[in-house]
Scaffold this motif. Structure first.
Motif, PDB file in Angstrom:
ATOM      1  N   ILE A  42     -27.564 -30.790 -35.332  1.00  7.51           N
ATOM      2  CA  ILE A  42     -26.732 -30.562 -36.510  1.00  7.51           C
ATOM      3  C   ILE A  42     -26.141 -31.870 -36.990  1.00  7.51           C
ATOM      4  O   ILE A  42     -25.524 -32.611 -36.217  1.00  7.51           O
ATOM      5  CB  ILE A  42     -25.615 -29.532 -36.241  1.00  7.51           C
ATOM      6  CG1 ILE A  42     -26.209 -28.219 -35.728  1.00  7.51           C
ATOM      7  CG2 ILE A  42     -24.843 -29.257 -37.519  1.00  7.51           C
ATOM      8  CD1 ILE A  42     -26.248 -28.059 -34.264  1.00  7.51           C
ATOM      9  N   VAL A  43     -26.347 -32.160 -38.279  1.00 10.66           N
ATOM     10  CA  VAL A  43     -25.881 -33.405 -38.886  1.00 10.66           C
ATOM     11  C   VAL A  43     -25.312 -33.092 -40.268  1.00 10.66           C
ATOM     12  O   VAL A  43     -25.447 -31.986 -40.785  1.00 10.66           O
ATOM     13  CB  VAL A  43     -27.036 -34.421 -39.017  1.00 10.66           C
ATOM     14  CG1 VAL A  43     -27.497 -34.913 -37.661  1.00 10.66           C
ATOM     15  CG2 VAL A  43     -28.214 -33.816 -39.791  1.00 10.66           C
ATOM     16  N   GLU A  44     -24.682 -34.088 -40.872  1.00 12.46           N
ATOM     17  CA  GLU A  44     -24.225 -34.003 -42.263  1.00 12.46           C
ATOM     18  C   GLU A  44     -25.025 -34.994 -43.096  1.00 12.46           C
ATOM     19  O   GLU A  44     -25.338 -36.092 -42.628  1.00 12.46           O
ATOM     20  CB  GLU A  44     -22.734 -34.331 -42.370  1.00 12.46           C
ATOM     21  CG  GLU A  44     -21.829 -33.363 -41.620  1.00 12.46           C
ATOM     22  CD  GLU A  44     -20.364 -33.752 -41.707  1.00 12.46           C
ATOM     23  OE1 GLU A  44     -19.906 -34.170 -42.799  1.00 12.46           O
ATOM     24  OE2 GLU A  44     -19.662 -33.651 -40.679  1.00 12.46           O
ATOM     25  N   SER A  45     -25.364 -34.604 -44.312  1.00 12.82           N
ATOM     26  CA  SER A  45     -26.098 -35.543 -45.167  1.00 12.82           C
ATOM     27  C   SER A  45     -25.182 -36.660 -45.656  1.00 12.82           C
ATOM     28  O   SER A  45     -25.596 -37.811 -45.771  1.00 12.82           O
ATOM     29  CB  SER A  45     -26.761 -34.814 -46.338  1.00 12.82           C
ATOM     30  OG  SER A  45     -25.865 -33.934 -46.960  1.00 12.82           O
ATOM     31  N   VAL A  46     -23.923 -36.333 -45.963  1.00  9.86           N
ATOM     32  CA  VAL A  46     -22.892 -37.327 -46.251  1.00  9.86           C
ATOM     33  C   VAL A  46     -21.695 -36.972 -45.375  1.00  9.86           C
ATOM     34  O   VAL A  46     -21.197 -35.848 -45.431  1.00  9.86           O
ATOM     35  CB  VAL A  46     -22.485 -37.332 -47.742  1.00  9.86           C
ATOM     36  CG1 VAL A  46     -21.301 -38.258 -47.975  1.00  9.86           C
ATOM     37  CG2 VAL A  46     -23.662 -37.731 -48.629  1.00  9.86           C
ATOM     38  N   TYR A  47     -21.243 -37.923 -44.569  1.00 12.76           N
ATOM     39  CA  TYR A  47     -20.185 -37.627 -43.592  1.00 12.76           C
ATOM     40  C   TYR A  47     -18.808 -37.662 -44.255  1.00 12.76           C
ATOM     41  O   TYR A  47     -18.483 -38.592 -44.999  1.00 12.76           O
ATOM     42  CB  TYR A  47     -20.272 -38.585 -42.401  1.00 12.76           C
ATOM     43  CG  TYR A  47     -21.369 -38.150 -41.462  1.00 12.76           C
ATOM     44  CD1 TYR A  47     -21.108 -37.248 -40.440  1.00 12.76           C
ATOM     45  CD2 TYR A  47     -22.679 -38.577 -41.656  1.00 12.76           C
ATOM     46  CE1 TYR A  47     -22.127 -36.803 -39.611  1.00 12.76           C
ATOM     47  CE2 TYR A  47     -23.702 -38.131 -40.834  1.00 12.76           C
ATOM     48  CZ  TYR A  47     -23.415 -37.238 -39.812  1.00 12.76           C
ATOM     49  OH  TYR A  47     -24.420 -36.784 -39.007  1.00 12.76           O
ATOM     50  N   SER A  48     -18.024 -36.645 -43.976  1.00  8.66           N
ATOM     51  CA  SER A  48     -16.799 -36.395 -44.727  1.00  8.66           C
ATOM     52  C   SER A  48     -15.705 -37.420 -44.491  1.00  8.66           C
ATOM     53  O   SER A  48     -14.888 -37.663 -45.378  1.00  8.66           O
ATOM     54  CB  SER A  48     -16.260 -34.997 -44.395  1.00  8.66           C
ATOM     55  OG  SER A  48     -15.970 -34.879 -43.014  1.00  8.66           O
TER      56      SER A  48
END
Length: 375
Positions: free
Chosen positions: A164-170
């Motif tokens: 699980i990853v984020e495309s743009v990290y918050s």
């Protein structure tokens, strides 16, 4: 004072002592450089008019959903909306959740089973961490955007593996090396799940669609509370995943469904997003203006980011709060991000740029910041 109250007071006192005590702040008249309203949809009179028109077109609707979607809260309108959103993002199916938090918790707590493995980037959102904790799967985290670290964890996998990853990290604003992560997850037959919360808007349909990699990603979480200016989220995947979540995702099953007004708002926001090229180009232009006019002192570095999220590391809660307060006094709404939200020593101010910020507003921000961080 009873033992519960003593515990509460002790924990709050600890937060105050470390400078990490949180308080709520009401709305203000400062220039917005803190919200996730990247394209200005939340403040859009055009979107409000579209929502009003959609509600009027559909005649009388209930004020509330009246129950969960498995009892009385499901509508043909809801299912059609799910199909429309899935098609917009080039996916087979989707299931709406009441928030991005609910979506990640529902997906991660129900899908991985005992004997399976969850691997997350170390900077993954708290909702993913909480969902993973509720599962019975083995859990690992890899160094941020580090392919070698991810491969080392993949070598320890048991059962089905979900990365699980984020495309743009918050909190950092940087993007994942998507193609590299896909290559390594496919090598080990792992399933990739991508949270696209902060990518939709910067890329109209998200980073996955932008790179045309929809068929290689197992599931995506799209949220509506950032660039779309509404509320809620959807988990995108195939029909089989949708059916599974309807049957096993507790944050979907055991909650009242979204009211019609929320559904209409999401539908109209997508309609507006389809014609938002000008706003997206303006957002990208504003990001470039900021990056070209902000100083980069070694003691307070600007994190590498090409997204709307720009962060300056100030390395302590006290310094981050001080700089944010001084920006507020100059009419600029920039917020401090404190530990434990970010690791100790990486406390920062987090600047969110928007399509509606003017060049003069950005100039005021960068000029003020340059003076403060070079003092």
């Amino acid at each position: 004072m009873g033992s519960a109250e003593e515990y509460i007071e002790k924990r709050l006192a600890e937060r105050r002592a470390t400078g990490s005590y949180r308080t709520l702040k009401p709305e203000n008249q400062l220039i917005d450089f803190c919200s996730n309203d990247y394209l200005g949809f939340a403040r859009s009179a055009v979107l409000k008019s579209k929502i009003d028109g959609e509600i009027e077109k559909n005649g009388f609707v209930l004020n509330g959903a009246t129950g969960s979607r498995l009892i009385s809260g499901n509508l043909t309108y809801t299912e059609n909306l799910e199909q429309d959103i899935a098609a917009y993002h080039n996916n087979e199916a989707g299931l709406l959740f009441n928030s991005g938090y609910d979506a990640n918790v529902g997906l991660l707590s129900s899908l991985p089973q005992r004997g399976d493995t969850i691997i997350t980037d170390e900077l993954i959102h708290a909702s993913v961490i909480d969902g993973a904790r509720l599962s019975n799967a083995n859990r690992y985290k890899f160094k941020h955007n580090d392919i070698n670290s991810l491969e080392a964890k993949l070598k320890q996998v048991k059962g089905n593996c979900y990365v699980i990853v984020e495309s743009v990290y918050s909190m950092d604003g940087d993007m994942l090396p998507l193609l590299d992560i896909l290559t390594i997850t496919e090598k080990y037959n792992a399933y990739l799940i991508v949270d696209e919360a902060h990518a939709v808007g910067l890329y109209k349909s998200g980073l996955i669609c932008h790179l045309k990699l929809e068929e290689r990603v197992f599931a995506r979480v799209i949220t509506f509370g950032k660039a779309l200016g509404c509320h809620g989220a959807i988990v995108l995947g195939n029909n089989l995943l949708r059916e599974y979540l309807i049957n096993f995702a507790r944050s979907f099953i055991y909650t009242t469904a979204a009211p019609f007004h929320q559904l209409a708002a999401v539908k109209m926001a997508y309609e507006l997003l389809s014609g938002s090229d000008m706003a997206i180009n303006q957002l990208k232009s504003n990001i470039a203006i900021f990056k070209n006019t902000i100083d980069h002192p070694n003691n307070y570095p600007l994190l590498q980011s090409d997204s709307a999220i720009q962060c300056i590391l100030l390395k302590s809660n006290e310094k981050a709060k001080e700089i944010a307060a001084r920006l507020h006094r100059n009419g600029l709404d920039v917020r401090a991000i404190l530990s434990p939200t970010v690791p100790q020593g990486s406390e920062r101010i987090r600047i969110c740029l928007h399509s509606f910020n003017t060049e003069n507003e950005i100039g005021l921000l960068t000029n003020t910041l340059n003076k403060l961080i070079n003092d």
